[in-house]
Design an enzyme around this catalytic site. Structure first.
Site, PDB file in Angstrom:
ATOM      1  N   TYR A 113       6.085 -55.037  14.263  1.00  0.00           N
ATOM      2  CA  TYR A 113       5.577 -55.209  15.626  1.00  0.00           C
ATOM      3  C   TYR A 113       5.651 -56.696  15.988  1.00  0.00           C
ATOM      4  O   TYR A 113       5.202 -57.558  15.222  1.00  0.00           O
ATOM      5  CB  TYR A 113       4.142 -54.693  15.612  1.00  0.00           C
ATOM      6  CG  TYR A 113       3.290 -54.853  16.822  1.00  0.00           C
ATOM      7  CD1 TYR A 113       3.694 -54.407  18.080  1.00  0.00           C
ATOM      8  CD2 TYR A 113       2.011 -55.402  16.704  1.00  0.00           C
ATOM      9  CE1 TYR A 113       2.864 -54.521  19.175  1.00  0.00           C
ATOM     10  CE2 TYR A 113       1.165 -55.514  17.788  1.00  0.00           C
ATOM     11  CZ  TYR A 113       1.594 -55.083  19.024  1.00  0.00           C
ATOM     12  OH  TYR A 113       0.762 -55.195  20.103  1.00  0.00           O
ATOM     13  N   ASP A 121       0.728 -50.909   8.784  1.00  0.00           N
ATOM     14  CA  ASP A 121       0.483 -50.582  10.191  1.00  0.00           C
ATOM     15  C   ASP A 121       0.785 -49.095  10.361  1.00  0.00           C
ATOM     16  O   ASP A 121       1.938 -48.665  10.340  1.00  0.00           O
ATOM     17  CB  ASP A 121       1.381 -51.434  11.091  1.00  0.00           C
ATOM     18  CG  ASP A 121       1.104 -51.202  12.580  1.00  0.00           C
ATOM     19  OD1 ASP A 121       0.556 -50.133  12.930  1.00  0.00           O
ATOM     20  OD2 ASP A 121       1.439 -52.085  13.385  1.00  0.00           O
TER      21      ASP A 121
END
Length: 394
Positions: free
Chosen positions: A112, A184
């Site tokens: 990300y 994540d």
């Protein structure tokens, strides 16, 4: 290990103790800054718990927060859950809780984008070194580990290009080398994937996405195992991380319907992806449930399902074609989030600046989040926008 069907029931029932609900269906919204005590003994007893499911101070949480924390902890199979004002805060706080100057972390190269920025712009200034590694390296991660490596950070599937990692193999290496692991898990959401069951130490989510599910709350969560929960809890508190009781309530409300929403997102996304797979302009699909997605075998082995997020790679393209495609869409809106009821789109001509360890020699990447609209309407929308794309190729 709890089955997927059991998890569907869990989403409805967890976090609903009478202490949180006071006899009604949903936990009450308890807003507070100051907690008052009737005696020194009562205050000291509350202090001993560090505010873990005990009222101590507003930043430690209220019963509304405790209900959500209990629900997410049970969903992910951990020891405890910390709440943050957004997913990026959950990632940065989890890292800050365990690294110091002189430490080294390993970060997946398709992470990300704000995670990469945090490593390069904040952690670097604190004297923490980051090395980016190829997402499909698997057990080969051992060659990247140094004597001062403290954290191995994973994201599976990865942002935009969706590579699925061989998490158990990488965790096994990390454990051998004394390196803690974080993942994540926003895509896996705790229902379709539970990293702690695969040996990961801390599972992090942007609850903004599928937990909340309605694009109206920013929130992050991090669930740790027994070994790392006390440190994560205390360090997050010292960093000042907290959320509002109203947001916690909305996250709980979203959690109750997450299973049925995900089922529809998954079904619709696969249908749209299959249509795109046969389109003459499309090179291949980057959907974890498709053979063309790197790490598909690991997805089949480790995940209970997918959702509405996937990407597709174009055979050729330029910025003018991408702009025409994006501007020509009606039902798909341009936006950087996902996980809500609405369909969204982003596009990248190249991966420049988004990865450093792995190159990208393929065409433009378009990422879709398939919402809850009618699938035929979405396909019609994509079809006419791709015609505009084609007109701008030359």
């Amino acid at each position: 290990m709890t089955s997927k069907s059991n998890k569907n029931t869990l989403l409805v029932s967890t976090g609903r103790k009478k202490a949180y609900t006071h006899g009604v269906v949903n936990p009450v919204v308890q807003r507070a800054s100051t907690i008052v005590f009737d005696s020194v003994a009562e205050l000291k007893q509350a202090a001993k718990t560090r505010g873990d499911k005990t009222l101590f101070y507003g930043r430690r949480g209220t019963t509304t927060h405790f209900a959500l924390q209990e629900a997410i902890t049970e969903l992910e199979g951990g020891e405890g859950c910390a709440l943050y004002p957004c997913g990026a805060a959950a990632i940065s706080s989890a890292l800050l809780a365990f690294v110091k100057a002189g430490d080294h972390i390993l970060m997946v190269d398709n992470a990300y984008e704000p995670t990469r920025d945090f490593c390069d712009k904040i952690l670097a200034g604190f004297g923490v070194e980051t090395t980016y590694y190829p997402p499909t390296i698997g057990a080969g991660i051992k060659t990247f580990i140094k004597e001062n490596t403290k954290v191995l950070f994973l994201e599976s599937p990865g942002s935009i290009t969706m590579e699925v990692q061989d998490v158990p193999a990488m965790v096994a290496v990390a454990n051998e080398q004394g390196v803690m692991t974080m993942l994540d898990n926003t895509y896996g959401n705790g229902l379709h994937y539970r990293p702690l069951e695969h040996g990961v130490d801390i599972s992090i989510q942007a609850a903004t996405k599928y937990i909340v599910g309605h694009s109206d709350v920013m929130m992050g969560v991090a669930v740790a195992n027994k070994k790392y929960w006390p440190t994560l809890r205390e360090q997050s508190y010292l960093l000042g991380q907290c959320t509002s009781a109203d947001d916690a309530y909305l996250a709980l409300r979203g959690l109750r319907t997450m299973a049925v929403r995900l089922n529809q997102h998954e079904k619709a996304a696969i249908e749209v992806a299959k249509w795109l797979e046969s389109h003459p302009l499309v090179d291949h699909i980057r959907h974890p449930a498709f053979d063309s997605c790197p790490g598909h075998a690991f997805f089949k082995r480790d995940f209970d399902g997918s959702n509405g997020l996937f990407s597709f790679v174009m055979k050729e393209g330029n910025q003018q074609a991408i702009d025409a495609f994006l501007d020509g869409l009606d039902h798909f809106k341009m936006g950087f989030s996902w996980g809500g009821f609405e369909s969204l789109v982003t596009a990248n001509l190249t991966m420049k600046g988004l990865r450093s360890q792995t190159g990208w020699e393929l065409g433009p990447v378009i990422r879709l989040h398939i919402g809850l609209e009618d699938v035929d309407d979405l396909i019609t929308d994509l079809n006419q926008a791709l015609e505009l794309y084609k007109q701008h190729l030359n």
